[in-house]
Design an enzyme around this catalytic site. Sequence first.
Site, PDB file in Angstrom:
ATOM      1  N   ASN A  53     -10.200  -0.342  -0.588  1.00 43.65           N
ATOM      2  CA  ASN A  53      -8.753  -0.285  -0.377  1.00 43.65           C
ATOM      3  C   ASN A  53      -8.043  -0.736  -1.650  1.00 43.65           C
ATOM      4  O   ASN A  53      -8.012  -1.928  -1.952  1.00 43.65           O
ATOM      5  CB  ASN A  53      -8.376  -1.179   0.816  1.00 43.65           C
ATOM      6  CG  ASN A  53      -6.877  -1.125   1.134  1.00 43.65           C
ATOM      7  OD1 ASN A  53      -6.086  -0.625   0.338  1.00 43.65           O
ATOM      8  ND2 ASN A  53      -6.507  -1.643   2.278  1.00 43.65           N
TER       9      ASN A  53
ATOM     10  N   HIS B 203      -3.764   6.886   3.451  1.00 40.18           N
ATOM     11  CA  HIS B 203      -4.094   5.650   2.752  1.00 40.18           C
ATOM     12  C   HIS B 203      -5.523   5.251   3.116  1.00 40.18           C
ATOM     13  O   HIS B 203      -5.924   5.326   4.278  1.00 40.18           O
ATOM     14  CB  HIS B 203      -3.111   4.548   3.158  1.00 40.18           C
ATOM     15  CG  HIS B 203      -3.491   3.201   2.650  1.00 40.18           C
ATOM     16  ND1 HIS B 203      -3.807   2.972   1.324  1.00 40.18           N
ATOM     17  CD2 HIS B 203      -3.628   2.004   3.284  1.00 40.18           C
ATOM     18  CE1 HIS B 203      -4.108   1.693   1.170  1.00 40.18           C
ATOM     19  NE2 HIS B 203      -4.029   1.088   2.342  1.00 40.18           N
TER      20      HIS B 203
ATOM     21  N   CYS C 258       0.818  -1.228   0.000  1.00 40.53           N
ATOM     22  CA  CYS C 258       0.000   0.000   0.000  1.00 40.53           C
ATOM     23  C   CYS C 258       0.846   1.270   0.000  1.00 40.53           C
ATOM     24  O   CYS C 258       0.347   2.352  -0.303  1.00 40.53           O
ATOM     25  CB  CYS C 258      -0.939   0.010   1.204  1.00 40.53           C
ATOM     26  SG  CYS C 258      -2.042  -1.399   1.222  1.00 40.53           S
TER      27      CYS C 258
HETATM   28  O1  UT7 Z   1      -4.137  -1.557   3.539  1.00 39.41           O
HETATM   29  C1  UT7 Z   1      -3.205  -2.235   4.310  1.00 39.41           C
HETATM   30  C2  UT7 Z   1      -3.492  -2.174   5.728  1.00 39.41           C
HETATM   31  N1  UT7 Z   1      -4.735  -2.824   6.034  1.00 39.41           N
HETATM   32  C3  UT7 Z   1      -5.477  -2.330   7.003  1.00 39.41           C
HETATM   33  O2  UT7 Z   1      -5.146  -1.299   7.521  1.00 39.41           O
HETATM   34  C4  UT7 Z   1      -6.694  -3.113   7.489  1.00 39.41           C
HETATM   35  C5  UT7 Z   1      -6.799  -2.989   8.989  1.00 39.41           C
HETATM   36  N2  UT7 Z   1      -7.866  -3.736   9.591  1.00 39.41           N
HETATM   37  C6  UT7 Z   1      -9.174  -3.429   9.441  1.00 39.41           C
HETATM   38  O3  UT7 Z   1      -9.511  -2.566   8.685  1.00 39.41           O
HETATM   39  C7  UT7 Z   1     -10.173  -4.138  10.291  1.00 39.41           C
HETATM   40  O4  UT7 Z   1      -9.505  -4.889  11.292  1.00 39.41           O
HETATM   41  C8  UT7 Z   1     -11.136  -5.077   9.501  1.00 39.41           C
HETATM   42  C9  UT7 Z   1     -12.109  -4.257   8.678  1.00 39.41           C
HETATM   43  C10 UT7 Z   1     -10.336  -6.005   8.630  1.00 39.41           C
HETATM   44  C11 UT7 Z   1     -11.967  -5.908  10.485  1.00 39.41           C
HETATM   45  O5  UT7 Z   1     -12.657  -5.056  11.373  1.00 39.41           O
HETATM   46  P1  UT7 Z   1     -12.620  -5.334  12.945  1.00 39.41           P
HETATM   47  O6  UT7 Z   1     -13.489  -4.364  13.579  1.00 39.41           O
HETATM   48  O7  UT7 Z   1     -11.181  -5.363  13.351  1.00 39.41           O
HETATM   49  O8  UT7 Z   1     -13.294  -6.759  13.033  1.00 39.41           O
HETATM   50  P2  UT7 Z   1     -12.712  -8.100  13.662  1.00 39.41           P
HETATM   51  O9  UT7 Z   1     -11.697  -8.697  12.769  1.00 39.41           O
HETATM   52  O10 UT7 Z   1     -12.337  -7.861  15.100  1.00 39.41           O
HETATM   53  O11 UT7 Z   1     -14.006  -8.991  13.631  1.00 39.41           O
HETATM   54  C12 UT7 Z   1     -15.162  -8.659  14.410  1.00 39.41           C
HETATM   55  C13 UT7 Z   1     -16.259  -9.616  14.041  1.00 39.41           C
HETATM   56  C14 UT7 Z   1     -15.806 -11.077  14.033  1.00 39.41           C
HETATM   57  O12 UT7 Z   1     -16.895 -11.866  14.509  1.00 39.41           O
HETATM   58  P3  UT7 Z   1     -16.927 -12.379  16.028  1.00 39.41           P
HETATM   59  O13 UT7 Z   1     -15.700 -13.188  16.189  1.00 39.41           O
HETATM   60  O14 UT7 Z   1     -16.946 -11.148  16.865  1.00 39.41           O
HETATM   61  O15 UT7 Z   1     -18.213 -13.161  16.067  1.00 39.41           O
HETATM   62  C15 UT7 Z   1     -15.581 -11.361  12.587  1.00 39.41           C
HETATM   63  O16 UT7 Z   1     -15.731 -12.732  12.274  1.00 39.41           O
HETATM   64  O17 UT7 Z   1     -16.723  -9.332  12.702  1.00 39.41           O
HETATM   65  C16 UT7 Z   1     -16.687 -10.533  11.943  1.00 39.41           C
HETATM   66  N3  UT7 Z   1     -16.430 -10.197  10.550  1.00 39.41           N
HETATM   67  C17 UT7 Z   1     -17.419  -9.920   9.692  1.00 39.41           C
HETATM   68  N4  UT7 Z   1     -18.757  -9.882   9.828  1.00 39.41           N
HETATM   69  C18 UT7 Z   1     -19.479  -9.562   8.754  1.00 39.41           C
HETATM   70  C19 UT7 Z   1     -15.242 -10.078   9.919  1.00 39.41           C
HETATM   71  N5  UT7 Z   1     -15.435  -9.733   8.638  1.00 39.41           N
HETATM   72  C20 UT7 Z   1     -16.784  -9.628   8.463  1.00 39.41           C
HETATM   73  C21 UT7 Z   1     -17.601  -9.312   7.379  1.00 39.41           C
HETATM   74  N6  UT7 Z   1     -18.933  -9.266   7.558  1.00 39.41           N
HETATM   75  N7  UT7 Z   1     -17.081  -9.006   6.171  1.00 39.41           N
END
Ligand code: UT7
Length: 321
Positions: free
Chosen positions: A278, A248, A112
Amino acid sequence: MYSRIISVGSYQPDNIVTNEELEHKVNTSDEWIRTRTGIESRAIAEPGQATSDLAILAADAAIKKSDINKDEIDLIIVGTCTPDVATPNVGVIIQESLELNSCPAFSVEAACSGFIYALNIANKFILSGESKCALVVGAETLSRITDWNDRNTCVLFADGAGAAILKPSEDTGIIYSEISADGTYSDLLYVPYGTSRKPINEKENDYFLQMKGNEVFKVAVKKLESIAINTLKKNNLTSDDIDWFIPHQANIRIIQAVAKRLDMPMEKVIVTLAEHGNTSAASIPLALDKAITDGRISKGDRILLQSFGAGFTWGTVLLTL
Ligand code: UT7
């Protein structure tokens, strides 16, 4: 003497995929994607469209918006982690397609941060006198390395390209730039298969981006805050002195958290996540082009560009447009 961005162009593929469409592919919802990421739709390249196809259109747009003759271009640098093929590099493919003169053409593999790395390098070529007109591109087809059955990643990544033309100038242009990396984080965001250690084996279906999103999120906020503060400090500036902040485009919550820590009102932050998703190395030039085209950013504005990506890699560019 400075190097100055004299024009910007970009290209997004026509195929727009909405959050609702993804609801039919994986167990997700429009509401989750909007609130957790800020993304509403994204552009995905057609099966026959490679990264260079997007890059060529963005580069051509930047050339047409400038007052240069394309024969003046004497340096091409492309930030990408999704090149068409292992070789030739995307820069060479752009050069051939746009019938540019023989000149150095190479790509920078910094995920990125690819565009910010490329801009930093082009700036040094211009300041040293080795280049008088550089084409700098960020282009990706992340859809090719995204697992469309993995809801953790497929709702985030997208395709696109942005390009800028840089020339030497007595007027203020790039004021400051810094790039860096820390490989100890490499297991948080990576593609296991590629060309050398583990050649791609289509049968294994394992050549997709793997991300520990939550952990990436935390490091991203900390790192982005510290490099922005460092950039401002080194230039005796505060966030009041910045007209526009272009981070970004990975997650609206990362952008909001960093803006808050910098005391930067969201009105001064360019956010294009909703329609771009992204796009990795393309995200900053796509956002810059959009904000220039819609009239928010104009000549003379002081802008802070900032990237963070796999590696981890990161960087800032402070410039006057
Ligand atoms: O560009 C390079 C750098 N990349 C980044 O900067 C990305 C950084 N990370 C993020 O943007 C976020 O961490 C994500 C968008 C990837 C995820 O968001 P989050 O708030 O950190 O969610 P999480 O991974 O903690 O997951 C929370 C819940 C989980 O369910 P449980 O375990 O709480 O039941 C996931 O399984 O959300 C669930 N989940 C989803 N639910 C519906 C994860 N992805 C999805 C989805 N739809 N697409």
